[in-house]
Design an enzyme around this catalytic site. Structure first.
Site, PDB file in Angstrom:
ATOM      1  CB  SER A  89      -0.769  -0.047   1.204  1.00 44.13           C
ATOM      2  OG  SER A  89      -1.713   1.112   1.317  1.00 44.13           O
ATOM      3  NE  ARG A 139       2.064   4.880   9.880  1.00 41.25           N
ATOM      4  CZ  ARG A 139       1.917   3.669   9.391  1.00 41.25           C
ATOM      5  NH1 ARG A 139       0.536   3.003   9.497  1.00 41.25           N
ATOM      6  NH2 ARG A 139       2.972   2.990   8.897  1.00 41.25           N
ATOM      7  CG  HIS A 197      -1.748   3.763   4.715  1.00 43.16           C
ATOM      8  ND1 HIS A 197      -2.080   2.976   5.851  1.00 43.16           N
ATOM      9  CD2 HIS A 197      -1.521   2.510   4.015  1.00 43.16           C
ATOM     10  CE1 HIS A 197      -2.197   1.644   5.783  1.00 43.16           C
ATOM     11  NE2 HIS A 197      -1.815   1.443   4.628  1.00 43.16           N
TER      12      HIS A 197
END
Length: 204
Positions: A16, A39, A42
């Protein structure tokens, strides 16, 4: 010593992040800002956070050290706390009560401050009124991750956070939420205390 950054990264997470970096160049960000931005993106599968988030690297460096030195972590709701799996957190929403001019979320922030005092890291991903309440307290936070979501009060409370001069992570738009707030905190937890050679896994 507990080292949250020393963890087994699942192959799906590795892939990912590889795809994220293939679509979006984040190399121009400073190290901790990059960790937070990546992050958060994500967690939401939303590359627009690269331009929506507002971070200050110097503030993140200080907060990162405080976090790994054991600064308390306070969340506005249990959904944020649930996303922070490698650190105990304080959430007082269950005991909080609403009253005239005071939402339950705001009362929870008051209760949490009475418990932890100054120097904590506050992670707010749900209620704008929780962030508004924090801003009127003399909380002297190590960091405020202020990412409440919604069409009423969210952008205004985040703008007020930025105007306050407190060390903070925020964003400009209405979006936010528990998952992205937890992700911003996790980015600091997972980032090593000392510089290490850069690899894909070490920066996840």
């Amino acid at each position: 010593m507990n080292r949250p950054w020393e963890r087994t990264v699942h192959p799906i997470e590795q892939e990912s992040f590889r795809r994220l970096r293939a679509r979006l160049d984040t190399s121009h960000f400073a190290p901790l800002t990059r960790a937070v931005v990546e992050r958060v993106i994500h967690s939401a599968a939303d590359p627009e956070y690269a331009t929506d988030l507002v971070c200050d690297e110097a503030s993140l460096v200080v907060a990162h050290a405080a976090l790994h030195a054991g600064a308390p972590v306070v969340t506005d709701v249990e959904m944020v706390a649930a996303g922070i799996t490698r650190r105990e957190t304080v959430c007082r929403l269950k005991e909080a009560r609403s009253g005239p001019g005071l939402t339950r979320s705001a009362h929870a922030i008051r209760l949490a401050y009475e418990q932890v005092g100054p120097g904590a890291i506050w992670v707010i991903g749900n209620a704008p009124t929780a962030l508004e309440e924090l801003l009127v307290l003399d909380a002297a936070p190590a960091l405020v991750i202020g990412l409440p979501v919604g069409f009423v009060g969210a952008t205004e409370s985040k703008a007020a956070l930025r105007e306050s001069g407190l060390p903070a992570v925020s964003n400009v738009s209405e979006k936010g939420g528990s998952a992205v707030a937890a992700a911003a905190l996790n980015a600091l937890l997972y980032h090593p205390l000392t510089p290490t050679p850069t690899t894909t896994e070490e920066n996840l």
